[in-house]
Write a protein that holds these residues in place. Structure first.
Motif, PDB file in Angstrom:
ATOM      1  N   ALA A  46       0.840  -1.205   0.000  1.00 32.26           N
ATOM      2  CA  ALA A  46       0.000   0.000   0.000  1.00 32.26           C
ATOM      3  C   ALA A  46       0.874   1.254   0.000  1.00 32.26           C
ATOM      4  O   ALA A  46       0.583   2.229  -0.710  1.00 32.26           O
ATOM      5  CB  ALA A  46      -0.935  -0.007   1.207  1.00 32.26           C
ATOM      6  N   LYS A  48       3.884   1.477  -1.235  1.00 31.60           N
ATOM      7  CA  LYS A  48       4.501   1.598  -2.561  1.00 31.60           C
ATOM      8  C   LYS A  48       3.547   2.269  -3.539  1.00 31.60           C
ATOM      9  O   LYS A  48       3.950   3.098  -4.355  1.00 31.60           O
ATOM     10  CB  LYS A  48       4.917   0.221  -3.085  1.00 31.60           C
ATOM     11  CG  LYS A  48       6.161  -0.317  -2.427  1.00 31.60           C
ATOM     12  CD  LYS A  48       6.537  -1.677  -2.980  1.00 31.60           C
ATOM     13  CE  LYS A  48       7.745  -2.248  -2.253  1.00 31.60           C
ATOM     14  NZ  LYS A  48       8.099  -3.587  -2.726  1.00 31.60           N
ATOM     15  N   VAL A  49       2.266   1.903  -3.448  1.00 33.61           N
ATOM     16  CA  VAL A  49       1.271   2.531  -4.321  1.00 33.61           C
ATOM     17  C   VAL A  49       1.175   4.017  -4.006  1.00 33.61           C
ATOM     18  O   VAL A  49       1.145   4.862  -4.916  1.00 33.61           O
ATOM     19  CB  VAL A  49      -0.104   1.837  -4.156  1.00 33.61           C
ATOM     20  CG1 VAL A  49      -1.199   2.632  -4.823  1.00 33.61           C
ATOM     21  CG2 VAL A  49      -0.051   0.425  -4.722  1.00 33.61           C
ATOM     22  N   GLN A  50       1.144   4.340  -2.713  1.00 29.34           N
ATOM     23  CA  GLN A  50       1.073   5.751  -2.331  1.00 29.34           C
ATOM     24  C   GLN A  50       2.317   6.506  -2.781  1.00 29.34           C
ATOM     25  O   GLN A  50       2.224   7.647  -3.253  1.00 29.34           O
ATOM     26  CB  GLN A  50       0.905   5.888  -0.814  1.00 29.34           C
ATOM     27  CG  GLN A  50      -0.470   5.507  -0.311  1.00 29.34           C
ATOM     28  CD  GLN A  50      -0.593   5.635   1.200  1.00 29.34           C
ATOM     29  OE1 GLN A  50       0.406   5.728   1.900  1.00 29.34           O
ATOM     30  NE2 GLN A  50      -1.822   5.647   1.685  1.00 29.34           N
ATOM     31  N   GLN A  53       2.009   7.239  -6.426  1.00 28.04           N
ATOM     32  CA  GLN A  53       1.078   8.340  -6.659  1.00 28.04           C
ATOM     33  C   GLN A  53       1.724   9.681  -6.326  1.00 28.04           C
ATOM     34  O   GLN A  53       1.584  10.652  -7.075  1.00 28.04           O
ATOM     35  CB  GLN A  53      -0.193   8.140  -5.830  1.00 28.04           C
ATOM     36  CG  GLN A  53      -1.058   6.999  -6.297  1.00 28.04           C
ATOM     37  CD  GLN A  53      -2.215   6.720  -5.349  1.00 28.04           C
ATOM     38  OE1 GLN A  53      -2.249   7.201  -4.230  1.00 28.04           O
ATOM     39  NE2 GLN A  53      -3.162   5.915  -5.811  1.00 28.04           N
TER      40      GLN A  53
END
Length: 152
Positions: A46, A48-50, A53
């Motif tokens: 999570a 890494k996704v943030q 972004q």
């Protein structure tokens, strides 16, 4: 002698019970560590996704800052009171807007063509097949008529 053997077995049983308890505790600890690791892996994914972004937003903001800097330099070189530049810029904006509208119209037409093609492809294929068979029948009938005329 049996009493001694019995005491020995009781001691072995007590040692085995302690060993089993230790193994059970170790097993529970390993399971808990596994669940914690899985939970941490999910948190890491999570994050890494943030991070991705935030990186994308940062790149966008950096590009925006660069664009605004270029505009600021252009404004410093060409002050707003030069009417000829303003008129030229307005005409370029109008031409760009017209070009963008034309491209949008073409894209809309292409999209309509693609949708229509997809919707009517099966019907057109069926009609083509029917016409192909009809053409074959007409050729066959014509051949028969020639044969009948030749025989007569």
């Amino acid at each position: 002698e049996l009493r001694e053997e019995y005491d020995n077995l009781v001691q072995q049983r007590a040692m085995l019970t302690l060993t089993k308890a230790k193994v059970d505790t170790d097993y529970t600890n390993v399971k808990n560590m596994e669940f914690a690791a899985t939970e941490n892996e999910e948190k890491a994914a999570a994050l890494k996704v943030q991070i991705a972004q935030v990186d994308a937003k940062y790149d966008f903001e950096r590009q925006l800052k660069s664009n605004f800097g270029a505009i600021l330099k252009m404004c410093a070189r060409h002050p707003a009171h030069a009417q000829a530049l303003i008129d030229e810029l307005e005409s370029k904006l109008i031409a760009d807007t017209t070009l963008i509208n034309q491209i949008r119209d073409l894209l809309r037409e292409e999209l309509y063509e693609n949708v229509a093609t997809q919707n009517y492809f099966k019907a057109m294929t069926k009609a083509t097949d029917e016409l192909y068979h009809l053409h074959d029948e007409m050729r066959e009938n014509r051949r028969r008529q020639r044969n009948n005329l030749n025989q007569a």
